[in-house]
Design a protein around this motif. Structure first.
Motif, short mmCIF file in Angstrom:
data_model
loop_
_atom_site.label_atom_id
_atom_site.label_comp_id
_atom_site.label_asym_id
_atom_site.label_seq_id
_atom_site.Cartn_x
_atom_site.Cartn_y
_atom_site.Cartn_z
N TYR A 161 33.94 32.78 50.26
CA TYR A 161 32.48 32.74 50.37
C TYR A 161 31.88 34.12 50.10
N GLY A 162 30.86 34.15 49.27
CA GLY A 162 30.16 35.39 49.01
C GLY A 162 30.71 36.19 47.86
N LYS A 163 31.82 35.77 47.27
CA LYS A 163 32.42 36.54 46.18
C LYS A 163 31.89 36.13 44.81
N GLU A 164 30.86 35.28 44.80
CA GLU A 164 30.32 34.81 43.53
C GLU A 164 29.50 35.92 42.88
N ARG A 165 29.80 36.22 41.62
CA ARG A 165 29.01 37.21 40.89
C ARG A 165 28.27 36.53 39.77
N PHE A 220 27.93 42.97 59.87
CA PHE A 220 29.27 42.73 59.31
C PHE A 220 29.22 42.21 57.87
N ASN A 221 28.04 42.13 57.28
CA ASN A 221 27.92 41.65 55.90
C ASN A 221 27.86 42.81 54.91
N ARG A 222 28.63 42.72 53.83
CA ARG A 222 28.47 43.63 52.72
C ARG A 222 27.41 43.03 51.80
N VAL A 223 26.50 43.85 51.30
CA VAL A 223 25.35 43.36 50.56
C VAL A 223 25.44 43.84 49.11
N ASN A 239 23.49 38.78 47.02
CA ASN A 239 24.40 37.95 47.81
C ASN A 239 25.11 38.82 48.84
N VAL A 240 25.66 38.19 49.86
CA VAL A 240 26.33 38.91 50.93
C VAL A 240 27.72 38.32 51.11
N GLN A 241 28.61 39.12 51.68
CA GLN A 241 29.99 38.67 51.87
C GLN A 241 30.55 39.34 53.11
N ASN A 242 31.31 38.57 53.89
CA ASN A 242 31.85 39.16 55.13
C ASN A 242 33.30 38.74 55.31
N ASP A 243 33.95 39.35 56.29
CA ASP A 243 35.37 39.06 56.54
C ASP A 243 35.59 38.30 57.84
N VAL A 244 34.56 37.53 58.24
CA VAL A 244 34.72 36.74 59.47
C VAL A 244 34.78 35.26 59.10
#
Length: 244
Positions: A161-165, A220-223, A239-244
């Motif tokens: 989730y969140g790795k879509e570019r 905890f989100n990378r933006v 988009n945002v991506q996290n490791d949880v």
């Protein structure tokens, strides 16, 4: 690996720097200070980046505003910047017009303008402590760097989730403008209104966070901010991506 520019933060008094965190934004005089389209509160100015030579948007600046004081009052579906593409596959096309600031940017604003047109906006009451940004050209990946311009996205965690570019906007190629590190919080000035969070221990629905800072799309989100490689239509997709 693509060239990136890593931020080096330096304390000081706001002056002639064109890249910085907090303080007052430098915007064209004709640009109104933004408000949250969900709750109506004035948006907090977080940072401003002047894109250097070699970046696809060289000569332009991006000022980023976000709803901090009332952020946690928003519903879950309103807190993420791009729910319409939550299930998107990698390298997808965003239809032309979908990123218009009047519709897409609700609880945040990414204001893009020619760097030379920016002036210090004395009509803004600062909330975030000022730090000057110096850009250092670097290709290595360092996920702890607060803000990185260009380069490659640093994905965090193992979930997809969140790795879509995004590949394109209206058929025109897109690239990574910048990314903000997860767990990097923005120091709040003592007299600035607090960020609110759910009150699990008290009788109220929300309470002020005790930490003296603001978070950006949760700490905890990378933006990631993306834009067309052609800067003539400088729209921004997040988009945002996290490791949880």
């Amino acid at each position: 690996m693509k060239q990136g520019w890593h931020s080096i933060l330096r304390p000081g008094v706001q002056g002639g720097s064109t890249s910085f965190i907090g303080g007052k934004p430098c915007l064209p005089p004709s640009v109104p200070l933004p408000v949250c389209k969900i709750c109506g509160e004035p948006l907090t100015f977080f940072f401003q980046a002047a894109f250097p030579e070699g970046h696809m948007w060289a000569g332009k600046s991006l000022a980023f505003f976000f709803c901090s004081a009332a952020y946690h009052r928003h519903k879950d579906k309103e807190q993420l910047p791009c729910p319409v593409h939550a299930d998107a596959k990698n390298d997808f096309d965003i239809p032309a017009g979908e990123l218009a600031s009047g519709s897409y940017q609700t609880m945040f604003r990414a204001i893009v303008f020619d760097t030379a047109e920016g002036v210090l906006r004395e009509d803004y009451q600062e909330r975030v402590a000022y730090q000057e940004i110096e850009w250092e050209p670097r290709k290595a990946k360092d996920k702890k760097t607060p803000i990185i311009l260009g380069g490659e996205p640093i994905w965090t965690g193992i979930k997809k989730y969140g790795k879509e570019r995004p590949a394109s906007y209206g058929g025109k190629p897109m690239g990574l403008l910048l990314q903000v590190a997860e767990n990097f919080n923005f120091e709040k000035l003592p007299d600035a209104p607090p960020e609110m969070e759910e009150d699990f221990m008290g009788d109220e629905a929300f309470a002020a966070r005790e930490e003296p800072n603001y978070t950006l799309f949760y700490e905890f989100n990378r933006v990631y901010l993306w834009g067309p490689e052609d800067p003539s239509d400088p729209v921004v997709y997040i988009n945002v991506q996290n490791d949880v």
